[in-house]
Design an enzyme around this catalytic site. Structure first.
Site: not given
Length: 604
Positions: A433, A579
């Site tokens: 994310e 990420e």
């Protein structure tokens, strides 16, 4: 001389006379062959942890339960109750509870003992064809049962005697029994629906053993050694002098449970069968290596193989990176501006972010999802953005019901395509994310789901300082107080997601549910992805069979969330990258483990 008369001999009960018993005090003994056989059975009893999936005939199980029911009980109270469990879903939920308790217990021990505990195998809960939860019905007043007015716990001792009877009888039949007490008793009681006043004494795994240990397992693994008989036998009374106490034995384990979860939206997830679980582990036994040679990685590989994914995972797989911004960022909880979310998302689309490069190194494709990045949609990303207003957690709910439902559905649809579409290895999906301020969101959601104090779940976050940390704690506490003040805390995990979550976490929850429904495996990254998985597991416990913890991040709440999921991470590199970087790196390790399992030298 007084006359003698024949002794009346009763037609029922004990027919012997006092004279007979006096003349031969040992006359009640069974033949020597029986005594020798009993000694062999007692000496050969083992705590079995590995099982074959073959079924146990009903008549054999009945023989074991009849033996348990023949055990001695104080005041002939017979307080034992045996809940026979065969349902795969119940076993899976129990296994997660035990994994959770094992991690919690290990955290309380010294480092070496904790590592020993984590090496112990609890897969018997999933693998054994039969589980029996032994309960003690304590609802009768102790004063009304002979022998319990003074020793009120004598009923639980009676149940322990019943367990021993069952255990020894199982050994005679060649069956294995594993007694698992790494449970929170109340949580186990709720799992089987027992009423208040009924206590659980643990879970008995019963099945045909996939190991035939020559000595007790904990002795062989160096956990402890059996103490000499003379060190546990005292003469007349306890020694009065200091230092005269017998050496204490090993400390028993106790568990710590997590939150339960009523279900409003449940994924349709198929659990691996016992045959699939055992067959997966059989592949490790065939290697030219000691059992469990790859440690935590071996368990992750077992999970992948039990799901039927196999060699395909070595060749491909996907990393899904979901990006979103948050109104809570305006409250000063992050060291970065929201423009960073867009920059990292665009770099991920270009294949140049840290997570995207790590995924490419692991041979995985990258899918970027814009779930609410401020400004125009991110070009090249899958677009699924909330359409309704969003709150900052403190003054209002994070999302509307409609948006949460849409995000969940979209995430599930995307991941089902990735996990079951054409091409080899589509069953392996790593998740990551991007979102400035989402550590605050994830911490609030973790605290709400697990009932934790905000002070215990809020960490610094990337680049933060003590002032930002104090503000994050203030915001999380206020968000939880708002939810608690409105009404009773939500029982539904998806409702917690709506109140204090974020759109990327909602989308990721859908991804986790969709991959699980498609029979794939999900490699988790940091706190936000793990909280998304926690929402999915609380709603559908079978999802846990599809999860691999890629890493443990530096976020304070992450360890608690992984503990609640019953997962050990493959990596512990203190990453802050987000990420999906940790998930991608771990996916590479998982692929390497799969290749080792499938290609390394084998024994005959």
């Amino acid at each position: 001389m007084r006359a003698t008369w024949p002794r009346p001999v009763p037609t029922i009960g004990d027919r012997t006379s006092a004279a007979e018993r006096a003349s031969d005090p040992a006359g009640w003994a069974l033949p020597v062959t029986d005594r020798e056989a009993l000694s062999r059975v007692v000496g050969a009893r083992r705590d079995i942890r590995r099982f074959r999936p073959d079924s146990v005939p009903d008549e054999v199980l009945t023989a074991l339960l009849r033996a348990a029911h023949s055990g001695p009980s104080v005041g002939h109270s017979q307080p034992w109750r045996f809940v026979v469990v065969r349902d795969a879903g119940t076993r899976a939920r129990a296994a997660v509870m035990a994994d959770r308790a094992r991690l919690a217990q290990a955290a309380l021990m010294d480092a070496e003992s904790g590592r020993h505990l984590l090496d112990l195998d609890l897969e018997g809960i999933r693998e054994a064809p039969v589980g029996v939860v032994v309960c003690c019905d304590r609802r009768a007043p102790a004063e009304g049962i002979l022998g319990r007015a003074t020793f009120k716990d004598a009923d639980t001792w009676s149940c322990a005697c019943a367990i021993q009877n069952l255990w020894l009888t199982a050994r005679v039949y060649g069956l294995g029994v594993g007694w698992v007490t790494l449970f929170e008793p109340l949580e186990l009681r709720e799992l089987i629906g027992a009423p208040a006043g009924v206590e659980t004494l643990g879970w008995l795994c019963i099945g045909w053993p996939d190991e035939r240990p020559p000595a007790p397992g904990l002795e062989r693994r160096g956990w402890s050694q059996r103490m000499p008989l003379e060190s546990v036998v005292l003469s007349e009374r306890w020694p009065a002098t200091s230092g005269g106490d017998p050496a204490p034995g090993p400390v028993g384990a106790s568990g710590s449970g997590g939150a339960g979860a009523p279900v409003s939206r449940a994924a349709r997830v198929r659990l691996p069968s016992q045959t699939e679980l055992v067959t997966a582990r059989d592949t490790a036994d065939a290697l030219l290596a000691s059992p469990g040679a790859l440690g935590v990685l071996d368990r992750a590989v077992d999970k992948v193989l039990a799901l039927g994914l196999g060699a395909g995972c070595v060749e491909e797989g996907s990393l899904v990176i979901v990006a979103a911004d948050h109104p809570v960022a305006r409250l000063g909880v992050s060291a970065f501006g929201t423009e960073v979310t867009r920059e990292v998302a665009e770099a991920s689309v270009a294949g140049e972010s840290v997570g995207a490069v790590a995924a490419a190194t692991a041979g995985m494709s990258v899918v970027v999802v814009d779930a609410g990045v401020d400004g125009d949609p991110v070009e090249g990303a899958v677009i699924c953005r909330p359409s309704d207003g969003r709150g900052d957690l403190v003054a209002g709910d994070a999302m509307s019901v409609r948006d949460v439902r849409a995000l969940l559905d979209a995430g599930a649809a995307l991941s089902r395509r990735l996990a079951s579409g054409p091409g080899r290895g589509r069953g392996l999906v790593a998740v990551g994310e991007v979102g400035v301020a989402n550590t605050t969101v994830a911490a609030a959601l973790a605290a709400g789901l697990l009932g934790l104090d905000p002070q215990a779940v809020v960490g610094l976050g990337a680049g933060s300082d003590s002032a930002i940390l104090a503000k994050k704690r203030e915001v999380v506490a206020a968000a939880l107080a708002r939810v608690a003040g409105a009404a009773a805390p939500p029982a539904d995990p998806h409702e917690w997601l709506r109140r204090v979550g974020g759109p990327e976490i909602a989308y990721l929850t859908g991804v986790v549910e969709g991959v699980s429904e498609a029979g794939g495996v999900i490699v988790l990254d940091g706190l936000a992805t793990s909280v998304a998985a926690l929402v999915a597991v609380l709603a559908t416990p079978a999802v846990a069979s599809h999860l691999v913890a890629g890493q443990r991040s530096r976020e304070v709440a992450h360890a608690a969330v992984l503990g609640a999921l019953g997962l050990e991470p493959l990596l512990d590199l203190r990453l802050r990258a987000g990420e999906g970087a940790g998930a991608a790196l771990a996916a590479g390790v998982l692929k390497a483990g799969l290749r080792v399992r499938l290609e390394a030298a084998r024994t005959t």
